[in-house]
Write a protein that holds these residues in place. Structure first.
Motif, PDB file in Angstrom:
ATOM      1  N   MET A 139       0.831  -1.184   0.000  1.00 17.72           N
ATOM      2  CA  MET A 139       0.000   0.000   0.000  1.00 17.72           C
ATOM      3  C   MET A 139       0.875   1.248   0.000  1.00 17.72           C
ATOM      4  SD  MET A 139      -2.931   1.051   2.692  1.00 17.72           S
ATOM      5  CE  MET A 139      -2.317   2.422   3.628  1.00 17.72           C
ATOM      6  N   HIS A 140       0.460   2.244  -0.734  1.00 17.00           N
ATOM      7  CA  HIS A 140       1.206   3.491  -0.732  1.00 17.00           C
ATOM      8  C   HIS A 140       0.248   4.656  -0.620  1.00 17.00           C
ATOM      9  CE1 HIS A 140       0.225   4.540  -4.910  1.00 17.00           C
ATOM     10  NE2 HIS A 140       0.291   3.247  -5.132  1.00 17.00           N
ATOM     11  N   GLY A 141       0.792   5.810  -0.399  1.00 19.98           N
ATOM     12  CA  GLY A 141       0.010   7.026  -0.248  1.00 19.98           C
ATOM     13  C   GLY A 141       0.958   8.201  -0.252  1.00 19.98           C
ATOM     14  N   MET A 142       0.548   9.273   0.378  1.00 21.55           N
ATOM     15  CA  MET A 142       1.365  10.472   0.412  1.00 21.55           C
ATOM     16  C   MET A 142       2.171  10.536   1.708  1.00 21.55           C
ATOM     17  SD  MET A 142       0.595  11.518  -2.499  1.00 21.55           S
ATOM     18  CE  MET A 142       1.298  13.128  -2.676  1.00 21.55           C
ATOM     19  N   LYS A 143       3.382  11.057   1.582  1.00 22.10           N
ATOM     20  CA  LYS A 143       4.221  11.294   2.751  1.00 22.10           C
ATOM     21  C   LYS A 143       4.944  12.613   2.540  1.00 22.10           C
ATOM     22  CE  LYS A 143       8.415   8.944   1.450  1.00 22.10           C
ATOM     23  NZ  LYS A 143       9.494   8.154   1.980  1.00 22.10           N
ATOM     24  N   LEU A 144       5.633  13.097   3.564  1.00 19.07           N
ATOM     25  CA  LEU A 144       6.326  14.373   3.456  1.00 19.07           C
ATOM     26  C   LEU A 144       7.647  14.212   2.705  1.00 19.07           C
ATOM     27  CD1 LEU A 144       5.816  16.049   6.932  1.00 19.07           C
ATOM     28  CD2 LEU A 144       4.370  16.128   4.921  1.00 19.07           C
ATOM     29  N   THR A 145       8.006  15.251   1.972  1.00 23.59           N
ATOM     30  CA  THR A 145       9.288  15.255   1.272  1.00 23.59           C
ATOM     31  C   THR A 145      10.406  15.479   2.287  1.00 23.59           C
ATOM     32  OG1 THR A 145       9.257  17.639   0.923  1.00 23.59           O
ATOM     33  CG2 THR A 145       8.252  16.271  -0.809  1.00 23.59           C
ATOM     34  N   GLU A 146      11.610  15.164   1.880  1.00 28.30           N
ATOM     35  CA  GLU A 146      12.774  15.390   2.743  1.00 28.30           C
ATOM     36  C   GLU A 146      12.919  16.878   3.060  1.00 28.30           C
ATOM     37  OE1 GLU A 146      15.288  13.991   5.259  1.00 28.30           O
ATOM     38  OE2 GLU A 146      14.237  12.619   3.943  1.00 28.30           O
ATOM     39  N   LYS A 147      12.649  17.712   2.070  1.00 29.84           N
ATOM     40  CA  LYS A 147      12.731  19.172   2.250  1.00 29.84           C
ATOM     41  C   LYS A 147      11.763  19.637   3.335  1.00 29.84           C
ATOM     42  CE  LYS A 147      12.449  23.430  -0.470  1.00 29.84           C
ATOM     43  NZ  LYS A 147      12.279  23.972  -1.829  1.00 29.84           N
ATOM     44  N   ALA A 148      10.525  19.146   3.285  1.00 26.78           N
ATOM     45  CA  ALA A 148       9.527  19.524   4.277  1.00 26.78           C
ATOM     46  C   ALA A 148       9.916  19.012   5.667  1.00 26.78           C
ATOM     47  CB  ALA A 148       8.152  18.993   3.882  1.00 26.78           C
ATOM     48  N   LEU A 149      10.386  17.775   5.734  1.00 30.83           N
ATOM     49  CA  LEU A 149      10.787  17.199   7.023  1.00 30.83           C
ATOM     50  C   LEU A 149      11.882  18.032   7.675  1.00 30.83           C
ATOM     51  CD1 LEU A 149      10.822  13.427   6.078  1.00 30.83           C
ATOM     52  CD2 LEU A 149       9.215  14.550   7.627  1.00 30.83           C
ATOM     53  N   LEU A 158       0.950  13.724   9.720  1.00 32.37           N
ATOM     54  CA  LEU A 158       1.540  14.944   9.158  1.00 32.37           C
ATOM     55  C   LEU A 158       1.070  15.225   7.738  1.00 32.37           C
ATOM     56  CD1 LEU A 158       5.183  14.636  10.539  1.00 32.37           C
ATOM     57  CD2 LEU A 158       3.250  15.910  11.491  1.00 32.37           C
ATOM     58  N   THR A 159       0.258  14.328   7.169  1.00 28.08           N
ATOM     59  CA  THR A 159      -0.293  14.556   5.828  1.00 28.08           C
ATOM     60  C   THR A 159      -1.751  15.005   5.872  1.00 28.08           C
ATOM     61  OG1 THR A 159      -0.993  12.248   5.505  1.00 28.08           O
ATOM     62  CG2 THR A 159       1.267  12.815   4.834  1.00 28.08           C
ATOM     63  N   THR A 160      -2.275  15.247   7.065  1.00 32.70           N
ATOM     64  CA  THR A 160      -3.669  15.696   7.189  1.00 32.70           C
ATOM     65  C   THR A 160      -3.799  17.144   6.730  1.00 32.70           C
ATOM     66  OG1 THR A 160      -3.376  16.460   9.458  1.00 32.70           O
ATOM     67  CG2 THR A 160      -4.092  14.160   9.155  1.00 32.70           C
ATOM     68  N   ILE A 161      -5.017  17.551   6.442  1.00 32.62           N
ATOM     69  CA  ILE A 161      -5.288  18.926   5.998  1.00 32.62           C
ATOM     70  C   ILE A 161      -4.784  19.932   7.039  1.00 32.62           C
ATOM     71  CG2 ILE A 161      -7.114  20.590   5.445  1.00 32.62           C
ATOM     72  CD1 ILE A 161      -6.782  18.547   3.254  1.00 32.62           C
ATOM     73  N   LEU A 190       0.052  21.120  18.915  1.00 36.63           N
ATOM     74  CA  LEU A 190      -1.159  21.822  19.344  1.00 36.63           C
ATOM     75  C   LEU A 190      -2.284  21.654  18.316  1.00 36.63           C
ATOM     76  CD1 LEU A 190      -2.266  23.655  21.576  1.00 36.63           C
ATOM     77  CD2 LEU A 190      -1.482  25.609  20.232  1.00 36.63           C
ATOM     78  N   ALA A 191      -1.961  21.842  17.045  1.00 40.89           N
ATOM     79  CA  ALA A 191      -2.970  21.752  15.982  1.00 40.89           C
ATOM     80  C   ALA A 191      -3.556  20.348  15.845  1.00 40.89           C
ATOM     81  CB  ALA A 191      -2.364  22.185  14.647  1.00 40.89           C
ATOM     82  N   LEU A 192      -2.716  19.328  16.071  1.00 41.53           N
ATOM     83  CA  LEU A 192      -3.163  17.943  15.874  1.00 41.53           C
ATOM     84  C   LEU A 192      -3.560  17.250  17.175  1.00 41.53           C
ATOM     85  CD1 LEU A 192      -0.449  16.851  13.283  1.00 41.53           C
ATOM     86  CD2 LEU A 192      -2.773  17.642  12.825  1.00 41.53           C
TER      87      LEU A 192
END
Length: 77
Positions: A1-11, A47-50, A25-27
């Motif tokens: 299974m695959h989906g979306m994850k954060l890029t290295e740049k974003a991390l 971390l991929t939520t809206i 706080l937000a989550l």
């Protein structure tokens, strides 16, 4: 299974105390849990939520295309 994850740049850009605290706080998580999420970077993780994406965009100035990548992309090629 695959989906979306954060890029290295974003991390790299979100792995600092200020943004981790804002994400926690937000989550409604602890900062310790956010650190774990950053390290694991699971496909379709919290971390991929809206809510997380809105905060990451606002805090880093990155575009969504710079924040998310298809987790299957690392296996293509």
């Amino acid at each position: 299974m695959h989906g979306m994850k954060l890029t290295e740049k974003a991390l790299q850009q979100i792995d600092n105390k200020t943004i981790r605290a804002k994400l926690a706080l937000a989550l409604d998580f602890t900062e310790r849990w956010i650190i774990k999420c950053i390290k694991e970077n699971k496909a379709n993780g919290p971390l991929t939520t809206i809510a997380a994406l809105r905060l990451i965009k606002r805090e880093t100035g990155l575009k969504e295309s710079e924040i998310l990548e298809d987790s299957a992309a690392q296996w293509a090629a």
